[in-house]
Design a protein around this motif. Structure first.
Motif, PDB file in Angstrom:
ATOM      1  N   THR A  74       0.958  -1.165   0.036  1.00 29.13           N
ATOM      2  CA  THR A  74      -0.151  -0.085  -0.092  1.00 29.13           C
ATOM      3  C   THR A  74       0.844   1.248  -0.018  1.00 29.13           C
ATOM      4  O   THR A  74       2.026   1.016   0.206  1.00 29.13           O
ATOM      5  N   SER A  75       0.279   2.260  -0.230  1.00 31.72           N
ATOM      6  CA  SER A  75       1.254   3.444  -0.204  1.00 31.72           C
ATOM      7  C   SER A  75       1.565   3.887   1.142  1.00 31.72           C
ATOM      8  O   SER A  75       2.773   4.324   1.225  1.00 31.72           O
ATOM      9  N   PHE A  80       6.764   3.504   4.637  1.00 27.17           N
ATOM     10  CA  PHE A  80       7.565   2.999   5.590  1.00 27.17           C
ATOM     11  C   PHE A  80       8.812   2.339   5.360  1.00 27.17           C
ATOM     12  O   PHE A  80       9.661   2.566   5.700  1.00 27.17           O
ATOM     13  N   LEU A  81       8.639   1.583   4.148  1.00 27.22           N
ATOM     14  CA  LEU A  81       9.856   1.113   3.564  1.00 27.22           C
ATOM     15  C   LEU A  81      11.207   2.150   3.229  1.00 27.22           C
ATOM     16  O   LEU A  81      12.047   1.965   3.583  1.00 27.22           O
ATOM     17  N   TYR A 122       7.951  -0.265  17.525  1.00 21.03           N
ATOM     18  CA  TYR A 122       6.661   0.846  16.792  1.00 21.03           C
ATOM     19  C   TYR A 122       7.671   1.260  15.753  1.00 21.03           C
ATOM     20  O   TYR A 122       8.829   1.758  16.081  1.00 21.03           O
ATOM     21  N   PHE A 123       6.917   2.081  14.672  1.00 17.95           N
ATOM     22  CA  PHE A 123       7.637   2.741  13.684  1.00 17.95           C
ATOM     23  C   PHE A 123       6.478   4.007  13.621  1.00 17.95           C
ATOM     24  O   PHE A 123       5.152   3.567  13.037  1.00 17.95           O
ATOM     25  N   ILE A 124       6.797   5.077  14.014  1.00 18.10           N
ATOM     26  CA  ILE A 124       5.927   6.387  14.100  1.00 18.10           C
ATOM     27  C   ILE A 124       5.842   6.789  12.570  1.00 18.10           C
ATOM     28  O   ILE A 124       6.783   7.165  11.846  1.00 18.10           O
ATOM     29  N   ARG A 168      -0.127   7.622  14.103  1.00 19.00           N
ATOM     30  CA  ARG A 168      -0.162   6.433  13.197  1.00 19.00           C
ATOM     31  C   ARG A 168       1.099   5.600  13.374  1.00 19.00           C
ATOM     32  O   ARG A 168       2.177   6.117  13.020  1.00 19.00           O
ATOM     33  N   VAL A 169       0.982   4.283  13.746  1.00 17.35           N
ATOM     34  CA  VAL A 169       2.191   3.675  13.957  1.00 17.35           C
ATOM     35  C   VAL A 169       1.999   2.393  13.308  1.00 17.35           C
ATOM     36  O   VAL A 169       0.983   1.614  13.087  1.00 17.35           O
TER      37      VAL A 169
END
Length: 216
Positions: A74-75, A80-81, A122-124, A168-169
């Motif tokens: 997804t976008s 994130f990547l 977590y990744f914010i 959003r995480v």
């Protein structure tokens, strides 16, 4: 010989991954060249080995192509990547994404507690979280990993991180990451490399902020 030995050295030293096109392609070229050389001094056993190596390499390249062709992101996952896992092979990234979930956290949600085991990574992606040491706010996070230093060992958090805006995480459990790392050495290497890079970037940013505050 150069292609055979060079590809193996590159694989063992981490210059190329074992799950991408590079290793299989280099072996395919090496086997083809050796097979061509046998036209001048034919040896059936060596020829059979080279043909088998060519077929196996071709199968591997085809398999990688088909796997990557089926991968979809997804976008939000693409962002994130790009920000959190740059350069990671898409098939490895897909495993990590499938192991976790996206969440929208309300204000006041704790991501880590100072002195308590870190059980999730977590990744914010958006929003803001505060970093607290001994209940004193020392920094704010707007994007990036939380818990990357100790999540693979389940060690204690060095600070408390709490959302101060709706955030959003992406979230994945440390237990699942450790299981993936145990099963697949290549995945383990990529996870450790990216988390280590994130830690270094945070330390550099903290040093810059500290230097700026001293100058003021």
């Amino acid at each position: 010989v150069a292609f055979y030995i060079g590809s193996y050295i590159a694989l063992q030293t981490g210059l190329i991954p074992g799950i991408g096109y590079s290793y299989a392609t280099l072996n395919l070229i090496g086997a083809t060249l050796v097979l061509v050389s046998l036209a001048y001094a034919f040896n059936m056993a060596s020829a059979m080995i080279q043909v088998a190596w060519i077929v196996i390499s071709a199968i591997g390249i085809t398999r990688i192509f088909l796997i990557r062709r089926r991968l979809h992101f997804t976008s939000e996952e693409e962002l994130f990547l790009k920000a959190g896992l740059p350069g990671m092979p898409k098939e490895v990234a897909r495993k990590i994404l499938d192991a976790g979930e996206w969440k929208t956290l309300p204000v006041g949600t704790f991501l880590t507690h100072e002195g308590q085991p870190v059980d999730h990574l977590y990744f914010i992606s958006s929003g803001t979280s505060g970093v607290y040491v001994m209940e004193n706010k020392v920094a704010e996070l707007h994007e990036g990993f939380v818990g990357e230093i100790n999540v693979m060992e389940g060690g204690p958090a060095s600070a408390t991180v709490k959302t101060i805006q709706k955030t959003r995480v992406f979230c994945v459990s440390g237990e699942e990451l450790r299981r993936m790392a145990k099963v697949d050495t290549q995945t383990s290497l990529y996870i450790e490399t990216h988390l280590s890079t994130s830690t270094k970037q945070k330390l550099m940013q903290a040093n810059l902020q500290l230097s700026a505050s001293k100058e003021v």
